[in-house]
Design a protein around this motif. Sequence first.
Motif: not given
Length: 225
Positions: A58-60, A87-89, A135, A143, A145, A186
Amino acid sequence: ALYRALVGGWLGRSALGCLYCAYTCYNRVVGCSPGGCAVLSVSALSPCIVSLLSACPAVGFSGSRSLSPLSVAALRSLSAAVLPSARVFVGCAAGADAVARSLFPSASVFSVASGRWGAGRSAFARRSVAVVSAVLSAGGPAALWCFFPSAGCPVGLLPSARSSRCFCGLGSGSWASAAFALGSGLSLLAFLPPGVSPPPGWGFSSLGGGWWVARPAAVQLALFS
């Protein structure tokens, strides 16, 4: 073999920075002189950054509402290394948010206009807290950021798991989000354009070419104990 040994672990951070600087100077990513190096363009990512993203579920993304062309190029370069399964936020703002939304059409977008976080300026802070939390929930400690500020960190802002300590009216939502992300566990990957320096007390290490990484304190202790 020496190159692989240098980039294979976090213990070789200083050597990695020097080696990557030499590599990027050769490829015209940065220009070096006796006075130092300046980022000229972004055309390649270091093996260390690619490795970071290769196991990232997951990446923000966040950053300035007004990105320089260099920062836009950095974000585009980084997007190519994000796993298709990750998953991208991202938020709903202009600048870095908008570029990330264009690069990841299937990203989960957190929009203040939805009314989920109330109204007024405080809604943007609550929205940013929600993105960071999403995230972390989706990817856990693995994950990442990623943020792209256009100015330095406000004086006195430090990472914290308490959102009220990060979003405390110091004037930068990008740095506040990053402070909350790092404080919450993160890892951070930041592209700092020329003239922007990493703040003291955050634990940033240079990856060369304008890229910096910071790990949560618990991760740093585990790595170097």
